[in-house]
Design a protein around this motif. Structure first.
Motif, PDB file in Angstrom:
ATOM      1  N   LYS A   9       0.842  -1.198   0.000  1.00 38.09           N
ATOM      2  CA  LYS A   9       0.000   0.000   0.000  1.00 38.09           C
ATOM      3  C   LYS A   9       0.871   1.239   0.000  1.00 38.09           C
ATOM      4  CE  LYS A   9      -3.719   2.275   2.605  1.00 38.09           C
ATOM      5  NZ  LYS A   9      -4.626   2.188   3.792  1.00 38.09           N
ATOM      6  N   ILE A  10       0.496   2.216  -0.840  1.00 40.21           N
ATOM      7  CA  ILE A  10       1.279   3.452  -0.923  1.00 40.21           C
ATOM      8  C   ILE A  10       0.349   4.645  -1.078  1.00 40.21           C
ATOM      9  CG2 ILE A  10       1.574   3.182  -3.422  1.00 40.21           C
ATOM     10  CD1 ILE A  10       4.302   4.571  -3.118  1.00 40.21           C
ATOM     11  N   ASP A  11       0.652   5.707  -0.374  1.00 41.70           N
ATOM     12  CA  ASP A  11      -0.100   6.956  -0.464  1.00 41.70           C
ATOM     13  C   ASP A  11       0.878   8.086  -0.778  1.00 41.70           C
ATOM     14  OD1 ASP A  11      -1.687   9.171  -0.286  1.00 41.70           O
ATOM     15  OD2 ASP A  11      -2.404   8.806   1.747  1.00 41.70           O
ATOM     16  N   VAL A  12       0.835   8.568  -2.029  1.00 43.19           N
ATOM     17  CA  VAL A  12       1.706   9.665  -2.465  1.00 43.19           C
ATOM     18  C   VAL A  12       0.853  10.809  -3.018  1.00 43.19           C
ATOM     19  CG1 VAL A  12       3.768   8.286  -2.903  1.00 43.19           C
ATOM     20  CG2 VAL A  12       1.998   8.447  -4.670  1.00 43.19           C
ATOM     21  N   SER A  13      -0.356  10.941  -2.515  1.00 45.64           N
ATOM     22  CA  SER A  13      -1.250  11.994  -3.002  1.00 45.64           C
ATOM     23  C   SER A  13      -0.743  13.370  -2.594  1.00 45.64           C
ATOM     24  CB  SER A  13      -2.655  11.776  -2.443  1.00 45.64           C
ATOM     25  OG  SER A  13      -2.628  11.709  -1.023  1.00 45.64           O
ATOM     26  N   GLY A  14      -1.084  14.376  -3.414  1.00 46.84           N
ATOM     27  CA  GLY A  14      -0.714  15.751  -3.098  1.00 46.84           C
ATOM     28  C   GLY A  14       0.742  16.070  -3.317  1.00 46.84           C
ATOM     29  N   ASN A  15       1.408  15.364  -4.242  1.00 46.04           N
ATOM     30  CA  ASN A  15       2.811  15.651  -4.544  1.00 46.04           C
ATOM     31  C   ASN A  15       2.947  16.196  -5.967  1.00 46.04           C
ATOM     32  OD1 ASN A  15       4.518  14.755  -2.144  1.00 46.04           O
ATOM     33  ND2 ASN A  15       3.226  12.952  -2.431  1.00 46.04           N
ATOM     34  N   LYS A  16       4.134  16.020  -6.573  1.00 43.29           N
ATOM     35  CA  LYS A  16       4.389  16.564  -7.912  1.00 43.29           C
ATOM     36  C   LYS A  16       4.853  15.476  -8.872  1.00 43.29           C
ATOM     37  CE  LYS A  16       5.751  21.024  -5.915  1.00 43.29           C
ATOM     38  NZ  LYS A  16       6.828  22.049  -5.793  1.00 43.29           N
ATOM     39  N   LEU A  17       4.402  14.262  -8.656  1.00 43.00           N
ATOM     40  CA  LEU A  17       4.826  13.138  -9.483  1.00 43.00           C
ATOM     41  C   LEU A  17       4.215  13.239 -10.877  1.00 43.00           C
ATOM     42  CD1 LEU A  17       4.357  10.330  -6.819  1.00 43.00           C
ATOM     43  CD2 LEU A  17       6.526  11.292  -7.603  1.00 43.00           C
ATOM     44  N   ALA A  18       5.019  12.871 -11.894  1.00 45.24           N
ATOM     45  CA  ALA A  18       4.564  12.926 -13.283  1.00 45.24           C
ATOM     46  C   ALA A  18       4.088  11.573 -13.781  1.00 45.24           C
ATOM     47  CB  ALA A  18       5.673  13.464 -14.185  1.00 45.24           C
ATOM     48  N   SER A  19       4.486  10.496 -13.117  1.00 55.64           N
ATOM     49  CA  SER A  19       4.045   9.154 -13.509  1.00 55.64           C
ATOM     50  C   SER A  19       4.153   8.211 -12.317  1.00 55.64           C
ATOM     51  CB  SER A  19       4.876   8.623 -14.682  1.00 55.64           C
ATOM     52  OG  SER A  19       6.145   8.189 -14.235  1.00 55.64           O
ATOM     53  N   LEU A  20       3.678   6.980 -12.523  1.00 52.78           N
ATOM     54  CA  LEU A  20       3.774   5.959 -11.482  1.00 52.78           C
ATOM     55  C   LEU A  20       4.713   4.838 -11.903  1.00 52.78           C
ATOM     56  CD1 LEU A  20      -0.005   5.654 -10.484  1.00 52.78           C
ATOM     57  CD2 LEU A  20       1.792   6.942  -9.319  1.00 52.78           C
ATOM     58  N   SER A  21       5.656   5.155 -12.767  1.00 55.33           N
ATOM     59  CA  SER A  21       6.574   4.130 -13.283  1.00 55.33           C
ATOM     60  C   SER A  21       7.402   3.485 -12.182  1.00 55.33           C
ATOM     61  CB  SER A  21       7.502   4.745 -14.341  1.00 55.33           C
ATOM     62  OG  SER A  21       8.226   5.838 -13.797  1.00 55.33           O
ATOM     63  N   PHE A  22       7.601   4.176 -11.071  1.00 49.78           N
ATOM     64  CA  PHE A  22       8.394   3.620  -9.974  1.00 49.78           C
ATOM     65  C   PHE A  22       7.711   2.426  -9.314  1.00 49.78           C
ATOM     66  CE2 PHE A  22       5.734   6.963  -8.311  1.00 49.78           C
ATOM     67  CZ  PHE A  22       5.216   6.432  -7.153  1.00 49.78           C
ATOM     68  N   LEU A  23       6.436   2.196  -9.660  1.00 48.12           N
ATOM     69  CA  LEU A  23       5.692   1.075  -9.085  1.00 48.12           C
ATOM     70  C   LEU A  23       5.624  -0.131 -10.024  1.00 48.12           C
ATOM     71  CD1 LEU A  23       2.697   2.963  -7.432  1.00 48.12           C
ATOM     72  CD2 LEU A  23       4.637   1.898  -6.271  1.00 48.12           C
ATOM     73  N   SER A  24       6.304  -0.076 -11.138  1.00 45.46           N
ATOM     74  CA  SER A  24       6.280  -1.194 -12.085  1.00 45.46           C
ATOM     75  C   SER A  24       6.823  -2.462 -11.446  1.00 45.46           C
ATOM     76  CB  SER A  24       7.106  -0.853 -13.332  1.00 45.46           C
ATOM     77  OG  SER A  24       6.464   0.131 -14.105  1.00 45.46           O
ATOM     78  N   ASN A  25       6.105  -3.566 -11.706  1.00 38.79           N
ATOM     79  CA  ASN A  25       6.523  -4.897 -11.240  1.00 38.79           C
ATOM     80  C   ASN A  25       6.641  -4.991  -9.725  1.00 38.79           C
ATOM     81  OD1 ASN A  25       6.790  -5.806 -13.973  1.00 38.79           O
ATOM     82  ND2 ASN A  25       8.769  -4.742 -14.077  1.00 38.79           N
ATOM     83  N   THR A  26       5.820  -4.258  -9.023  1.00 39.75           N
ATOM     84  CA  THR A  26       5.766  -4.376  -7.555  1.00 39.75           C
ATOM     85  C   THR A  26       4.531  -5.189  -7.170  1.00 39.75           C
ATOM     86  OG1 THR A  26       4.503  -2.327  -7.325  1.00 39.75           O
ATOM     87  CG2 THR A  26       6.910  -2.143  -7.255  1.00 39.75           C
ATOM     88  N   ASN A  27       4.425  -5.516  -5.882  1.00 40.32           N
ATOM     89  CA  ASN A  27       3.270  -6.253  -5.367  1.00 40.32           C
ATOM     90  C   ASN A  27       2.226  -5.324  -4.759  1.00 40.32           C
ATOM     91  OD1 ASN A  27       4.437  -8.751  -6.051  1.00 40.32           O
ATOM     92  ND2 ASN A  27       5.592  -8.801  -4.123  1.00 40.32           N
ATOM     93  N   VAL A  28       2.316  -4.052  -5.082  1.00 39.54           N
ATOM     94  CA  VAL A  28       1.418  -3.075  -4.487  1.00 39.54           C
ATOM     95  C   VAL A  28      -0.032  -3.371  -4.877  1.00 39.54           C
ATOM     96  CG1 VAL A  28       1.622  -1.426  -6.402  1.00 39.54           C
ATOM     97  CG2 VAL A  28       1.053  -0.611  -4.109  1.00 39.54           C
ATOM     98  N   LYS A  29      -0.923  -3.253  -3.886  1.00 40.68           N
ATOM     99  CA  LYS A  29      -2.346  -3.517  -4.096  1.00 40.68           C
ATOM    100  C   LYS A  29      -3.194  -2.248  -4.042  1.00 40.68           C
ATOM    101  CE  LYS A  29      -2.181  -8.216  -2.201  1.00 40.68           C
ATOM    102  NZ  LYS A  29      -2.727  -9.144  -1.170  1.00 40.68           N
ATOM    103  N   THR A  30      -2.765  -1.287  -3.258  1.00 44.46           N
ATOM    104  CA  THR A  30      -3.516  -0.039  -3.105  1.00 44.46           C
ATOM    105  C   THR A  30      -2.616   1.142  -3.412  1.00 44.46           C
ATOM    106  OG1 THR A  30      -4.919  -1.011  -1.385  1.00 44.46           O
ATOM    107  CG2 THR A  30      -4.843   1.387  -1.513  1.00 44.46           C
ATOM    108  N   VAL A  31      -3.063   1.998  -4.345  1.00 41.27           N
ATOM    109  CA  VAL A  31      -2.289   3.185  -4.737  1.00 41.27           C
ATOM    110  C   VAL A  31      -3.179   4.412  -4.650  1.00 41.27           C
ATOM    111  CG1 VAL A  31      -1.005   4.336  -6.576  1.00 41.27           C
ATOM    112  CG2 VAL A  31      -0.796   1.860  -6.276  1.00 41.27           C
ATOM    113  N   LYS A  32      -2.769   5.368  -3.820  1.00 42.05           N
ATOM    114  CA  LYS A  32      -3.446   6.651  -3.724  1.00 42.05           C
ATOM    115  C   LYS A  32      -2.489   7.723  -4.252  1.00 42.05           C
ATOM    116  CE  LYS A  32      -6.265   5.333   0.271  1.00 42.05           C
ATOM    117  NZ  LYS A  32      -6.644   5.672   1.667  1.00 42.05           N
TER     118      LYS A  32
END
Length: 371
Positions: A31-54
């Protein structure tokens, strides 16, 4: 970021983060919560076991990540150019939250990608301009239960004859559009419980559209030419819903339902918060103690048990309590009756409230109530 993962969760909202190193080497991350930032993509989560993304309220233009274990994705209020995620990269996605992503250009591709999620249960596309778009592919989402298309510039309900495939839909929100009729498409939504069609252009013909919704309990029609706040119109709506409606325009549908709900809540509060017992009066240990014989195996020993007498500030209460309190006295013959079965010397009480023989310990534990 790796060192901030605790129990599989990474919390980093509103920190002004613009880039994160790949987290593929963090298999514990779910689970990851990165809301309210300045990210341009979610490529850093490729091939992870993450189930919840905010990841709402960032600068994301492309998701650009394959997340095979993903279940929940929130990318609300991002300048997405395209929704580059589908059932192939995230086959288990059950909730896609993407309101106010007005920058998506290729709407047909977006809709087609969404239709490939075989386990999708919740879809929120609020604020996306869907005027004139064919939404028929969404009817392939047989597991869909909640759908929000509010403020999407809709003038008609664009499902065609395939609407019957949305038989599991329980919540539908179409508020803030330009609908003047619903047609007969609602007849295919047999399981619908919550329907919000407020702030449209609906007229009295809506009554014929909702009468087939046998499970409908929450209805919002305020803000339409057919004003649901007018008592006469409100009565017509309740009759069309056959008396099963519980909430109309975010208020109780009927006073009878309101009363029954309040009574139910009161009963629930009574069970959760039982009345507290009355305070026990101040107690004073008398100087005299009663000898009680106990047996441990074949050995006999004697213990002393204090007689407790209540003390009241009010003389009348003290006198009443004294007349009814249990006292420990020896039998009339002055001898005690030993009972090796219980191991405790038994005494009788001079209180008229006690008809059976009790032990000295019983007297201490069983204080009579004042009449």
């Amino acid at each position: 970021m790796k060192d901030r993962i605790q129990n599989g969760v990474l919390q980093a909202p509103n920190e002004g983060i613009s880039d994160i190193l790949p987290l593929a080497e963090c298999p514990e991350l779910t689970k990851i919560d990165v809301s309210g930032n300045k990210l341009a993509s979610l490529s850093f989560l490729s091939n992870t076991n993450v189930k919840t993304v905010k990841a709402g309220k960032n600068a994301i233009t492309r998701i650009d990540a394959a997340m095979p274990s993903l279940i929940f994705l929130d990318v609300s209020e991002n300048p997405l150019k395209e929704l580059d995620i589908d059932g192939g990269s995230s086959p288990h996605l059950s909730a896609l939250i993407a309101p106010r992503c007005e920058s998506i250009a290729d709407i047909p591709k977006c809709i087609n990608n969404i239709s490939t999620f075989k386990e999708l249960g919740t879809l929120v596309l609020k604020g996306l301009n869907l005027s004139g778009q064919d939404l028929t592919p969404l009817c392939q989402l047989k597991t869909l239960k909640k759908l929000s298309l509010s403020n999407c510039e809709l003038t008609i309900v664009p499902w065609g004859r395939k609407v019957h495939k949305l038989s599991n839909l329980t919540e539908l929100r179409l508020s803030g559009n330009h609908l003047d009729t619903l047609g007969r498409f609602l007849s295919g939504c047999a399981s619908l419980k919550v329907f919000d069609a407020g702030s449209n252009q609906l007229t009295e013909t809506v009554l014929a559209d909702i009468k087939d919704l046998r499970h409908l309990t929450h209805l919002t029609l305020q803000g339409n030419p057919f004003d649901s706040t007018v008592p006469e119109n409100r009565t017509k709506i309740l009759e069309a819903c056959r008396g099963k409606l519980k909430y109309l325009d975010n208020t109780y549908a009927t006073e009878d339902f309101k009363q029954r709900l309040e009574e139910k809540r009161e009963r629930g509060n009574a069970l959760r918060n039982p009345p507290k017992p009355s305070k026990i009066p101040n107690m004073l240990v008398a100087p005299d103690a009663v000898p009680v014989k106990r047996f441990k195996g074949n050995r006999e020993h004697t213990v002393l048990i204090n007689v407790i007498k209540p003390i009241h500030e009010d003389p009348e209460l003290e006198e009443a309590d004294a007349a009814n309190m249990f006292t420990i006295t020896k039998p009339a013959n002055g001898s005690s009756s030993d009972s090796k079965d219980s191991g405790i010397t038994r005494w009788t009480s001079n209180s008229s409230n006690t008809k059976k023989e009790d032990t000295a310990l019983d007297f201490l534990l069983k204080r009579p109530k004042l009449e």
